[in-house]
Every structure is written in structure tokens, then in C-alpha cells.
Design an enzyme around this catalytic site. Structure first.
Site, PDB file in Angstrom:
ATOM      1  N   CYS A   2      -8.416 -12.344  11.547  1.00  0.00           N
ATOM      2  CA  CYS A   2      -8.834 -11.061  11.002  1.00  0.00           C
ATOM      3  C   CYS A   2      -9.023  -9.914  11.974  1.00  0.00           C
ATOM      4  O   CYS A   2      -8.650  -8.806  11.660  1.00  0.00           O
ATOM      5  CB  CYS A   2     -10.117 -11.254  10.193  1.00  0.00           C
ATOM      6  SG  CYS A   2      -9.843 -12.252   8.738  1.00  0.00           S
ATOM      7  N   ARG A  27     -13.752  -7.086   7.511  1.00  0.00           N
ATOM      8  CA  ARG A  27     -12.547  -7.819   7.151  1.00  0.00           C
ATOM      9  C   ARG A  27     -12.856  -9.200   6.579  1.00  0.00           C
ATOM     10  O   ARG A  27     -11.999  -9.809   5.952  1.00  0.00           O
ATOM     11  CB  ARG A  27     -11.652  -7.988   8.387  1.00  0.00           C
ATOM     12  CG  ARG A  27     -11.015  -6.697   8.863  1.00  0.00           C
ATOM     13  CD  ARG A  27     -10.278  -6.936  10.171  1.00  0.00           C
ATOM     14  NE  ARG A  27      -9.568  -5.747  10.612  1.00  0.00           N
ATOM     15  CZ  ARG A  27      -8.281  -5.521  10.412  1.00  0.00           C
ATOM     16  NH1 ARG A  27      -7.568  -6.407   9.752  1.00  0.00           N
ATOM     17  NH2 ARG A  27      -7.705  -4.432  10.842  1.00  0.00           N
ATOM     18  N   TRP A  74     -10.765 -15.908  10.180  1.00  0.00           N
ATOM     19  CA  TRP A  74     -10.931 -16.485   8.853  1.00  0.00           C
ATOM     20  C   TRP A  74      -9.929 -17.621   8.762  1.00  0.00           C
ATOM     21  O   TRP A  74      -8.725 -17.425   8.888  1.00  0.00           O
ATOM     22  CB  TRP A  74     -10.692 -15.422   7.787  1.00  0.00           C
ATOM     23  CG  TRP A  74     -10.707 -15.898   6.369  1.00  0.00           C
ATOM     24  CD1 TRP A  74      -9.698 -15.801   5.458  1.00  0.00           C
ATOM     25  CD2 TRP A  74     -11.787 -16.556   5.692  1.00  0.00           C
ATOM     26  NE1 TRP A  74     -10.080 -16.344   4.269  1.00  0.00           N
ATOM     27  CE2 TRP A  74     -11.361 -16.813   4.370  1.00  0.00           C
ATOM     28  CE3 TRP A  74     -13.070 -16.948   6.077  1.00  0.00           C
ATOM     29  CZ2 TRP A  74     -12.170 -17.449   3.438  1.00  0.00           C
ATOM     30  CZ3 TRP A  74     -13.881 -17.589   5.139  1.00  0.00           C
ATOM     31  CH2 TRP A  74     -13.414 -17.813   3.845  1.00  0.00           C
ATOM     32  N   ASN A  99      -3.856 -12.551  15.489  1.00  0.00           N
ATOM     33  CA  ASN A  99      -3.871 -12.320  14.043  1.00  0.00           C
ATOM     34  C   ASN A  99      -2.492 -12.678  13.522  1.00  0.00           C
ATOM     35  O   ASN A  99      -1.480 -12.333  14.141  1.00  0.00           O
ATOM     36  CB  ASN A  99      -4.153 -10.859  13.708  1.00  0.00           C
ATOM     37  CG  ASN A  99      -5.600 -10.478  13.890  1.00  0.00           C
ATOM     38  OD1 ASN A  99      -6.440 -11.317  14.182  1.00  0.00           O
ATOM     39  ND2 ASN A  99      -5.896  -9.199  13.725  1.00  0.00           N
ATOM     40  N   GLY A 100      -2.432 -13.310  12.351  1.00  0.00           N
ATOM     41  CA  GLY A 100      -1.135 -13.603  11.751  1.00  0.00           C
ATOM     42  C   GLY A 100      -0.932 -15.086  11.519  1.00  0.00           C
ATOM     43  O   GLY A 100      -1.847 -15.902  11.662  1.00  0.00           O
ATOM     44  N   GLU A 483       1.235  -5.921 -13.164  1.00  0.00           N
ATOM     45  CA  GLU A 483       1.126  -4.985 -12.048  1.00  0.00           C
ATOM     46  C   GLU A 483       2.314  -5.117 -11.100  1.00  0.00           C
ATOM     47  O   GLU A 483       2.847  -4.117 -10.605  1.00  0.00           O
ATOM     48  CB  GLU A 483      -0.192  -5.225 -11.300  1.00  0.00           C
ATOM     49  CG  GLU A 483      -0.374  -4.445 -10.015  1.00  0.00           C
ATOM     50  CD  GLU A 483      -0.460  -2.942 -10.218  1.00  0.00           C
ATOM     51  OE1 GLU A 483      -0.510  -2.223  -9.200  1.00  0.00           O
ATOM     52  OE2 GLU A 483      -0.459  -2.456 -11.374  1.00  0.00           O
ATOM     53  N   LYS A 487       4.932  -2.073 -10.230  1.00  0.00           N
ATOM     54  CA  LYS A 487       5.178  -1.606  -8.864  1.00  0.00           C
ATOM     55  C   LYS A 487       6.672  -1.622  -8.557  1.00  0.00           C
ATOM     56  O   LYS A 487       7.206  -0.707  -7.931  1.00  0.00           O
ATOM     57  CB  LYS A 487       4.424  -2.483  -7.848  1.00  0.00           C
ATOM     58  CG  LYS A 487       2.940  -2.229  -7.810  1.00  0.00           C
ATOM     59  CD  LYS A 487       2.631  -0.856  -7.207  1.00  0.00           C
ATOM     60  CE  LYS A 487       1.227  -0.425  -7.544  1.00  0.00           C
ATOM     61  NZ  LYS A 487       1.080   0.081  -8.923  1.00  0.00           N
ATOM     62  N   GLU A 490       8.359   1.213 -10.406  1.00  0.00           N
ATOM     63  CA  GLU A 490       7.893   2.527  -9.946  1.00  0.00           C
ATOM     64  C   GLU A 490       8.640   3.003  -8.714  1.00  0.00           C
ATOM     65  O   GLU A 490       9.014   4.176  -8.639  1.00  0.00           O
ATOM     66  CB  GLU A 490       6.398   2.449  -9.588  1.00  0.00           C
ATOM     67  CG  GLU A 490       5.438   2.683 -10.723  1.00  0.00           C
ATOM     68  CD  GLU A 490       4.004   2.696 -10.241  1.00  0.00           C
ATOM     69  OE1 GLU A 490       3.281   3.645 -10.593  1.00  0.00           O
ATOM     70  OE2 GLU A 490       3.597   1.766  -9.514  1.00  0.00           O
ATOM     71  N   HIS A 506       9.496 -17.610 -26.577  1.00  0.00           N
ATOM     72  CA  HIS A 506       9.457 -16.868 -27.843  1.00  0.00           C
ATOM     73  C   HIS A 506      10.328 -15.611 -27.796  1.00  0.00           C
ATOM     74  O   HIS A 506      10.103 -14.679 -28.558  1.00  0.00           O
ATOM     75  CB  HIS A 506       8.021 -16.496 -28.198  1.00  0.00           C
ATOM     76  CG  HIS A 506       7.160 -17.688 -28.467  1.00  0.00           C
ATOM     77  ND1 HIS A 506       7.320 -18.500 -29.567  1.00  0.00           N
ATOM     78  CD2 HIS A 506       6.144 -18.228 -27.745  1.00  0.00           C
ATOM     79  CE1 HIS A 506       6.437 -19.482 -29.532  1.00  0.00           C
ATOM     80  NE2 HIS A 506       5.711 -19.340 -28.437  1.00  0.00           N
ATOM     81  N   LYS A 605       0.927  11.572  -8.472  1.00  0.00           N
ATOM     82  CA  LYS A 605      -0.227  10.748  -8.136  1.00  0.00           C
ATOM     83  C   LYS A 605      -1.340  10.880  -9.171  1.00  0.00           C
ATOM     84  O   LYS A 605      -1.913   9.888  -9.606  1.00  0.00           O
ATOM     85  CB  LYS A 605      -0.751  11.125  -6.745  1.00  0.00           C
ATOM     86  CG  LYS A 605      -1.904  10.262  -6.258  1.00  0.00           C
ATOM     87  CD  LYS A 605      -1.466   8.814  -6.122  1.00  0.00           C
ATOM     88  CE  LYS A 605      -2.596   7.907  -5.712  1.00  0.00           C
ATOM     89  NZ  LYS A 605      -2.222   6.489  -5.769  1.00  0.00           N
TER      90      LYS A 605
END
Length: 610
Positions: A2, A27, A74, A99-100, A483, A487, A490, A506, A605
Site C-alpha cells: 500500500c 490506504r 496489506w 507496491n504491486g 456499472e 463505463k 460511455e 430467458h 459531467k
């Protein structure tokens, strides 16, 4: 993983490292550590739990140095233990933070074992430390060893490395995970977030993809992926203006996707500070308004509407309260059955969405005065028209396609769920504490999902030439499928539809063929086996599957079934985490198609017209 901070100076850097780690606590993390070079040795202190515990140990052990690195972790590879915490050290000489996720760590581990390296942790990160040490032992400079090592890594990383054999240098590298260099007077820094070093400097260089850097007290040298020395722009960071600058990102949408751990952490701050689900989170008189609520009506548009659909599962399951969710532009044109004990919840990023504002006015005209607004913009129109307000703290969202506003709305709605559940006696103190713990760890889980970006980008290349896509989910992950489809259409202009996976047979199954990719949200929850059955229906008809699963979902990959796994299943808040990969898929598909990511055609927006 993190948070990263590193410093080289003519003063003691230990307080700077500790302060930086504290600033990265938003984080989410489960362990922390620092490593420093002193005289002719590398010293390290690590602790599971809070940064304060690690700080106390560093003070007790008399840590004092002019070169050091720190990290908040984490857990992904390996459990929450001191042995798995960062920094990792190779042969007592070289220390590294990361990180990663390194995807080819198992292959590299076997190779390094054959070279005589012993592993003391379960992490992928220790592999990188030993690999750099290997090249160092074969005559490379610290920078040269880093450059050679990263060429052999697959996955995402931000790295900071120190070595007792070169106490005047710190080196760093970035691929897929943010990393910046802070510039001071006779001292310089590295960090994964400018907040970690803001107490020491506001002058920063954002490293770009594939960059490596050599950092000394007197200066910084940066090399691109082709190993050419380059000059990166120096920025003056201003926390209040940071959201208006692209920094190292190509688009605001990408930036805002990556800002989600911080945005969620900031939004959670009031909940954590309150020590529980306190009605006062929504206003001084919230307890009075919410105590006798009999049902909830959510009104919203677009992405905010999908946040409401997700919340319905939480509200009915946890709070035990009936919940309806309406598209605001439809609600105000139908006859509603008014109930003065119904809570009207309006959700809007801008607080100016006309359809939502008009729906709120309509509800109030029907005599419904229990009104709550969830919004990201203080003092905007919809909050002013509501009795109760919860402001998300996502910061300015520039990209038209909403990302961090959506996930912070989910956090706010979960807080509402907790408050109503508590008022109704549906949760006890133990359950409340458990939910609060899940919330505290949410930013870290989101960061892990962000680390999947390189894998998602590979999928995007397959999506780019397509004209249609199908998204499937079940239960509280069905709105996340919605969602994801939104996206994709969009910003990439690919026609995409989402369905509950059980609805496939169905009708929508007629659309499935080799030309239509099918995205499946499939975490390891109670509906997993049902989802697997739905996947078989698609495979039997020649469809190509792209499955977002959890590490323990046990999906087999094949030529027609591709799987990306988030590191762990986090339970109730899983919809927030599974939002991240569908955002990344849309972004990278649009990137591959060359569309205007931040300003998609025909869209604005803030929608202030009907």
C-alpha cells in the site's frame, strides 16, 4: 501493498519515514516497517498492526540514520506476519520495499533457489530483493542491478531500494503503480503518494511507466524504459490543487481511478472517528429523522443509480428495511404512494443533477420530508434542499465517467445501512465492530485491485475491436455488472449490456457468439456455484468469457475462459472492490480504441438539463 516512503538527507530521516507512513495510513494496511543504512549495516524494524507500534519499536531500538525506506503493507502473498512485512532484506546488505504484484514470482523463486538464495517469507517481494542482490553480487552498480532485475519482472511494481555498500544512493523503479520523487535542499525523497513527503517538500517529479531513478542527497537522475536518461518535469504540489493536475497519468479518469484508496479513506474518516455508526454522521438531528423510518426510497441517475441498486441489497439484508430504487427522471412522472415515514435518499456527485433535484422536489410535494442527500460537492443545490446530508470526500472529479464518486457513494450508503441497522436493533456491538473493521481495510483492498491494471490492460486489447459486450453478475454484484457495461459504452463507444446471470437463458443467450465477449463478476460468495452454471451456458454456445473472480473462486482457465483474480474475497463490501477492474477495463479499452477518455462524445459531467 500500500504505501512507500524513502529519504536520503544530511539529517536523521527516521522521523520523516515515520511521519510519511502515518500520512499513508488512509490506504489501509496490516503491517509497517522501516529499514535504514547506518555505518556499515542495514537495520530494520517491522511490526504487524499500526504504524505507532512500529514507531515505538524504532525509538526503543535507537534508530537514527540519513538514508532509509519505509512501507505499509496489506497482505496479498503470505499472511499478516512480521516475517512477511516490508522492507525485505537480501543477505543483510540490500533492503527493498514494493507496491504491486509480481506475477512471475514463482519462476524467479525457483531460479534464485538454484543460485543458493534462501527465502524467509511467503511474499513475491522477497524475490525482487534477491534478484537485485544477485546482479549486484555480479558486479553491477545498485542502479544497474535494479535496471537488470526489473526487465525480468512481470506484473506491477513501485520499488525503492537501499544498500549498505552504497550509503549515498537510493534507487527506485515504477511500472503500473504510482511512484514519485520529492526534491529538497540537500535531501531528496521517494514516495507512492505526495502526502507522504508533504511535510518536507512540495517539489515533486512523477515517474512514468518503466522509469528507474537514482536518488542522492544532491540530485536525481531518471531513466526511461529504454534506459535513456531523461528530464521529467518538476511540479509544485498543492494538496488543494492536486485533483486538478494530471500528475503521472494520461487522463483524469485514470488518475481518479487510482485516487480511490485515498478518496475512500477520506470518506471513511468521519465514520472511524465517530467510533461507529452514529446517526450524527448525517446531521445533528439525524437520530430524530431516522429512528422511525419504515422504508427507503433511493432516487438517482446513471452511475449514482447503480450505487443505489447495490445499497438495496445491504439495506434489506443488514438493516432489514424495505428499499426501492428509482431512476430519478422516471420517478417524478409516475403516481407514487407517499409514506411520511419513508426516507427519500437522493444521490448525486455534483449536487446539481436536474432530474434528481426535480424528483426530490416531487417527493417533498407529496408530503415526504424525511430527506437525505449523498453528494460530493458541499453547498450544492440538492444537499441544501435536504434535511440530512452526507458529503463524500472524493475530491474534484474531472473525468466525465464517474469513478471515485461511485465508490465513495457506496461507502456512504453502507454507513447509512449501518446506522439504520443499529437504530433498528439489527446489529449488536460485535457485528458493528466487524463491519467497521471491514471498512478500515477497504482502501487497502481497493489498492490491491488497482494492482491488477496490467492484466486488465491485456484484456482490453481483445475488447478494442469488438462492437458489443455482455456483462453478467448476481446478487449485489449485478449492479457492478451494470456499472461495468455503462463505463464501457460511455468512453469506448462499444455497445454493452448487463444482466443478472440467471436471466441469461430467458433471452440474452441468443446474442452470444464468438464475436461478443462476456464479462462475469464472480466473487466467492453464496451465488458462486449458480454463476458457474451460467458460465457453462455461455461456453456451450461458443462465447468467450472474461471472469473477474477472487483468489479462492477456483475457476479453471482455458482458451475461451480468461480469469483475473482479486487477491482475496472481502465479504460484504466486495462490490466496491469489484468495481475497480471493470473501471480499468473500460479505460484501457477506450485507450486502445483512441477515444477521448475524459470527454466522451455527447456527454457532460454535470447534467443540469432534462
Amino acid at each position: 501493498m500500500c504505501g512507500i516512503v524513502g529519504a536520503i538527507a544530511n539529517r536523521d530521516v527516521v522521523p520523516l519515514l515515520v511521519d510519511g507512513l502515518k500520512r499513508l495510513e488512509y490506504r489501509g494496511y496490516d503491517s509497517a516497517g522501516i529499514a535504514v543504512v547506518t555505518a556499515d549495516e542495514v537495520r530494520r524494524v517491522r511490526r504487524t498492526g499500526r504504524v505507532a507500534e512500529m514507531e515505538a519499536a524504532a525509538v526503543a531500538e535507537g534508530f537514527d540514520a540519513t538514508l532509509g525506506i519505509g512501507h505499509t503493507r496489506w497482505a496479498t502473498h503470505g499472511g499478516v506476519t512480521e516475517g512477511n512485512a516490508h522492507p525485505h532484506i537480501s543477505h543483510g546488505e540490500l533492503a527493498l520495499v514494493h507496491n504491486g504484484i509480481i506475477e512471475n514470482h514463482e519462476q524467479q523463486r525457483e531460479r534464485l533457489r538454484a543460485l543458493g538464495y534462501e527465502f524467509t517469507s511467503q511474499t513475491d517481494t522477497e524475490v525482487v530483493a534477491h534478484l537485485i542482490h544477485h546482479y549486484r553480487a555480479n558486479g553491477e552498480s545498485l542502479l544497474g542491478a535494479l535496471k537488470k532485475a526489473v526487465k525480468e519482472l512481470e506484473g506491477a511494481y513501485a520499488l525503492a531500494v537501499i544498500d549498505k555498500r552504497d550509503p549515498s544512493t537510493m534507487v527506485a523503479a515504477r511500472m503500473g503503480c504510482p511512484l514519485l520523487v520529492g526534491l529538497g535542499d540537500g535531501e531528496n525523497f521517494v514516495a507512492s503518494d505526495v502526502s507522504a513527503i508533504v511535510s518536507a517538500t512540495r517539489k515533486v517529479i512523477f515517474l512514468e511507466e518503466g522509469d528507474t531513478a537514482e536518488v542522492t542527497r544532491d540530485g536525481v537522475r531518471v531513466f526511461d524504459a529504454g534506459d535513456t536518461e531523461v528530464q521529467r518535469d518538476v511540479h509544485m504540489s498543492d494538496v488543494s490543487l492536486a485533483s486538478l493536475e494530471l500528475g503521472p497519468y494520461r487522463h483524469f479518469m485514470q488518475k481518479e481511478i487510482h485516487e480511490q484508496p485515498r478518496a475512500i479513506g477520506d470518506t471513511l474518516e468521519g465514520i472511524v472517528d465517530a467510533g461507529g455508526f452514529d446517526p450524527a454522521l448525517f446531521g445533528a438531528n439525524a437520530a430524530e429523522v431516522l429512528r422511525d423510518v419504515e422504508s427507503v426510497q433511493i432516487l438517482a441517475c446513471g452511475t449514482s443509480y447503480y450505487a443505489g441498486l447495490t445499497a438495496r441489497y445491504w439495506l434489506e439484508d443488514i438493516a432489514g428495511i424495505p428499499c426501492a430504487v428509482d431512476i430519478a427522471s422516471e420517478y417524478r412522472y409516475r403516481k407514487v404512494v407517499a409514506n411520511p415515514k419513508q426516507l427519500i435518499v437522493t444521490i448525486s456527485q455534483s449536487g446539481e443533477t436536474l432530474d434528481t433535484m426535480e424528483a426530490l422536489k416531487y417527493a417533498k410535494a407529496q408530503g415526504q420530508d424525511k430527506t437525505l442527500s449523498i453528494c460530493n460537492v458541499p453547498e450544492s443545490a440538492i444537499p441544501r434542499a435536504s434535511r440530512l446530508v452526507f458529503y463524500t470526500r472524493a475530491g474534484a472529479e474531472i473525468g466525465v465517467a464517474s469513478t471515485k464518486a461511485f465508490t465513495t457513494q457506496l461507502v456512504a450508503l453502507f454507513a447509512l445501512t449501518g446506522v439504520l441497522a443499529k437504530l433498528r436493533g439489527r446489529i449488536d456491538d460485535a457485528q458493528e465492530a466487524a463491519y467497521l473493521d471491514e471498512l478500515r481495510h477497504l482502501p487497502g483492498s481497493v489498492q490491491h485491485a488497482l494492482n491488477l491494471e496490467p492484466q486488465v490492460a491485456v484484456w482490453a486489447e481483445k475488447f478494442a475491436p469488438k462492437q458489443h459486450a455482455l456483462f453478467l453478475g448476481r446478487g449485489r454484484h449485478y449492479p457492478i455488472a451494470l456499472e461495468g457495461a455503462l463505463k464501457l459504452k460511455e468512453i469506448s463507444y462499444i455497445h454493452a449490456e448487463a444482466y443478472p446471470a440467471g436471466e441469461l437463458k430467458h433471452g440474452p443467450l441468443a446474442l452470444v457468439d464468438e464475436a461478443m465477449p462476456v464479462v462475469v463478476i464472480a466473487p466467492n460468495d453464496s451465488l458462486l456455484e449458480k454463476v458457474k452454471s451460467n458460465i457453462q451456458e455461455v461456453r456451450a454456445r461458443g462465447g468467450e468469457m472474461f471472469v473477474f473472480a477472487d483468489a479462492d473462486s477456483h475457476f479453471g482457465e482455458s482458451e475461451a475462459v480468461h480469469v483475473i483474480r482479486t487477491p482475496r474475497h472481502i465479504g460484504t463490501l466486495s462490490p466496491v472492490v469489484h468495481t475497480i477492474p471493470v473501471q480499468l477495463l473500460a479505460y484501457h479499452t477506450a485507450l486502445a480504441r483512441g477515444t477521448d477518455v475524459d470527454k466522451p462524445r455527447n456527454l457532460a459531467k454535470s447534467v443540469t438539463v432534462e
